[in-house]
Design a protein around this motif. Structure first.
Motif, PDB file in Angstrom:
ATOM      1  N   GLU A   1       9.096  11.593  -8.645  1.00 54.92           N
ATOM      2  CA  GLU A   1       8.191  10.444  -8.804  1.00 54.92           C
ATOM      3  C   GLU A   1       8.425   9.843 -10.201  1.00 54.92           C
ATOM      4  N   PRO A   2       8.933   8.610 -10.247  1.00 58.75           N
ATOM      5  CA  PRO A   2       9.135   7.995 -11.562  1.00 58.75           C
ATOM      6  C   PRO A   2       7.849   7.435 -12.189  1.00 58.75           C
ATOM      7  N   PHE A   3       6.828   7.197 -11.367  1.00 55.12           N
ATOM      8  CA  PHE A   3       5.604   6.556 -11.886  1.00 55.12           C
ATOM      9  C   PHE A   3       4.360   7.360 -11.504  1.00 55.12           C
TER      10      PHE A   3
ATOM     11  N   THR B   1       0.842  -1.197   0.000  1.00 55.36           N
ATOM     12  CA  THR B   1       0.000   0.000   0.000  1.00 55.36           C
ATOM     13  C   THR B   1       0.880   1.251   0.000  1.00 55.36           C
ATOM     14  N   TYR B   2       0.303   2.374  -0.420  1.00 56.09           N
ATOM     15  CA  TYR B   2       1.034   3.643  -0.462  1.00 56.09           C
ATOM     16  C   TYR B   2       1.178   4.254   0.935  1.00 56.09           C
ATOM     17  N   HIS B   3       0.340   3.819   1.864  1.00 55.18           N
ATOM     18  CA  HIS B   3       0.363   4.379   3.231  1.00 55.18           C
ATOM     19  C   HIS B   3       0.064   3.260   4.210  1.00 55.18           C
TER      20      HIS B   3
ATOM     21  N   LYS C   1      13.845   9.020 -10.785  1.00 56.85           N
ATOM     22  CA  LYS C   1      14.100   8.158  -9.623  1.00 56.85           C
ATOM     23  C   LYS C   1      15.117   8.828  -8.721  1.00 56.85           C
ATOM     24  N   LEU C   2      15.081   8.487  -7.441  1.00 58.25           N
ATOM     25  CA  LEU C   2      16.075   9.036  -6.510  1.00 58.25           C
ATOM     26  C   LEU C   2      17.488   8.700  -6.991  1.00 58.25           C
ATOM     27  N   GLU C   3      17.649   7.498  -7.516  1.00 59.32           N
ATOM     28  CA  GLU C   3      18.968   7.049  -7.964  1.00 59.32           C
ATOM     29  C   GLU C   3      19.529   7.990  -9.040  1.00 59.32           C
TER      30      GLU C   3
ATOM     31  N   ASP D   1       9.576   8.911   1.567  1.00 60.15           N
ATOM     32  CA  ASP D   1       8.319   8.146   1.524  1.00 60.15           C
ATOM     33  C   ASP D   1       8.325   7.135   0.374  1.00 60.15           C
ATOM     34  N   ALA D   2       9.417   6.345   0.317  1.00 56.18           N
ATOM     35  CA  ALA D   2       9.495   5.259  -0.665  1.00 56.18           C
ATOM     36  C   ALA D   2       8.665   4.073  -0.163  1.00 56.18           C
ATOM     37  N   PHE D   3       8.426   3.099  -1.035  1.00 55.19           N
ATOM     38  CA  PHE D   3       7.794   1.862  -0.566  1.00 55.19           C
ATOM     39  C   PHE D   3       8.717   1.200   0.460  1.00 55.19           C
TER      40      PHE D   3
HETATM   41  C1  LIG Z   1       4.861   4.631  -0.316  1.00 53.14           C
HETATM   42  S1  LIG Z   1       4.444   5.412  -1.839  1.00 53.14           S
HETATM   43  C2  LIG Z   1       4.143   7.018  -1.170  1.00 53.14           C
HETATM   44  C3  LIG Z   1       3.914   8.110  -2.096  1.00 53.14           C
HETATM   45  C4  LIG Z   1       3.394   9.446  -1.596  1.00 53.14           C
HETATM   46  N1  LIG Z   1       4.281  10.170  -0.744  1.00 53.14           N
HETATM   47  C5  LIG Z   1       1.989   9.388  -1.100  1.00 53.14           C
HETATM   48  O1  LIG Z   1       1.701   9.901   0.000  1.00 53.14           O
HETATM   49  O2  LIG Z   1       1.149   8.867  -1.813  1.00 53.14           O
HETATM   50  C6  LIG Z   1       6.051   5.415  -2.631  1.00 53.14           C
HETATM   51  C7  LIG Z   1       6.194   6.220  -3.898  1.00 53.14           C
HETATM   52  O3  LIG Z   1       7.571   6.163  -4.354  1.00 53.14           O
HETATM   53  C8  LIG Z   1       7.572   6.053  -5.759  1.00 53.14           C
HETATM   54  N2  LIG Z   1       8.845   5.472  -6.213  1.00 53.14           N
HETATM   55  C9  LIG Z   1       9.050   4.225  -6.697  1.00 53.14           C
HETATM   56  N3  LIG Z   1      10.336   4.068  -7.045  1.00 53.14           N
HETATM   57  C10 LIG Z   1      10.963   5.231  -6.790  1.00 53.14           C
HETATM   58  C11 LIG Z   1      12.308   5.687  -6.978  1.00 53.14           C
HETATM   59  N4  LIG Z   1      13.252   4.871  -7.472  1.00 53.14           N
HETATM   60  N5  LIG Z   1      12.616   6.966  -6.642  1.00 53.14           N
HETATM   61  C12 LIG Z   1      11.641   7.785  -6.125  1.00 53.14           C
HETATM   62  N6  LIG Z   1      10.346   7.401  -5.922  1.00 53.14           N
HETATM   63  C13 LIG Z   1      10.008   6.142  -6.260  1.00 53.14           C
HETATM   64  C14 LIG Z   1       6.370   5.177  -6.034  1.00 53.14           C
HETATM   65  O4  LIG Z   1       5.956   5.250  -7.396  1.00 53.14           O
HETATM   66  C15 LIG Z   1       5.347   5.727  -5.050  1.00 53.14           C
HETATM   67  O5  LIG Z   1       4.626   6.787  -5.599  1.00 53.14           O
END
Ligand SMILES: C[S@@+](CC[C@H](N)C(=O)[O-])C[C@H]1O[C@@H](n2cnc3c(N)ncnc32)[C@H](O)[C@@H]1O
Length: 226
Positions: free
Chosen positions: A90-92, A24-26, A143-145, A159-161
């Motif tokens: 945000e990559p996606f 989940t996102y949260h 992406k952060l990378e 706030d990554a997964f």
């Molecule tokens: C846990 S969710 C939280 C997102 C947001 N802060 C929210 O409240 O909805 C993690 C987010 O990180 C993004 N994400 C995935 N890979 C990433 C990466 N390599 N670098 C940065 N963000 C990434 C995902 O697409 C997703 O939107």
């Protein structure tokens, strides 16, 4: 988006379930409560209070996702009459069709925030956009990378997964990158409290604190650049 489903968390606010990652996102215990506690109270408000209530804050977020943290930061900016520049990667990006169904403004109890929420999402990527006199957003599709900047920030919302789902984002190298993105006195805040994360944050120079987590979660972590 076929692999994304809207769910209702225990505080009544929505979140998203990513079927591919089974994540989940949260927090399932309450998306809104988690974001307020981890990012706004223990991150933004903490930094501002300890810094003598400055009238400008530069925030960097890893993972824009639903935009809930950005919306809460915009609400904080308006309420406290403080100028927030919010940079987020945000990559996606999510589709507007999903965003329009999310109940964040009504869960906060301020339906007028609906317009702000839509603007946060409809604003152009790769450019700084003034949403109102107190809040600007700069969304970067990366992406952060791969992210590069010369700018430094006051507060970093990580706030990554979860580490169990996206271990490649929780490495010591990327924690070093986060450290380098912050000014002296800057604050890194995240919902995870993994032992390895705390050791990595310490090893790159952060002063690390384990704090009580949001409802349903025992602990969270904050790092300060001293
Ligand atoms: C846990 S969710 C939280 C997102 C947001 N802060 C929210 O409240 O909805 C993690 C987010 O990180 C993004 N994400 C995935 N890979 C990433 C990466 N390599 N670098 C940065 N963000 C990434 C995902 O697409 C997703 O939107």
């Amino acid at each position: 988006m076929e692999n994304i489903k809207i769910i209702t968390t225990e505080d009544g606010s929505h979140s998203l379930y990513h079927e591919g990652l089974k994540e989940t996102y949260h927090s399932f215990h309450g998306a809104l409560q988690e974001s307020i506690h981890v990012f706004i109270e223990k991150g933004l408000r903490f930094w501002r209070t300890k810094s003598g209530l400055p009238k400008q804050v530069n925030i960097f977020e890893v993972g824009f996702g639903t935009g809930l943290n950005a919306l809460l930061a915009a609400q904080f900016a308006i309420e406290n009459e403080v100028h927030i520049n919010f940079t987020t990667i945000e990559p996606f990006p999510l589709e507007m069709e999903v965003i329009k169904q999310l109940n964040y403004a009504s869960s906060i109890g301020q339906d007028d925030l609906n317009n702000v929420f839509e603007e946060l999402h409809s604003s152009k990527w790769e450019e700084k956009v003034e949403i109102n006199p107190y809040f600007s957003i700069y969304k970067i599709n990366t992406k952060l990378e791969d992210f590069q900047t010369n700018q430094k920030f006051d507060v970093l919302f990580f706030d990554a997964f979860a580490p169990s789902k996206q271990a490649e984002l929780w490495t010591a190298d990327l924690m070093q990158k986060c450290f380098n993105l912050l000014k002296i006195g800057g604050v890194f805040t995240t919902y995870s409290a993994k032992g390895q994360l705390k050791r990595d944050l310490k090893s790159v120079g952060f002063e690390v604190e384990t704090l009580p987590g949001p409802p349903g979660k025992k602990e969270m972590v904050r790092g300060v650049v001293n």
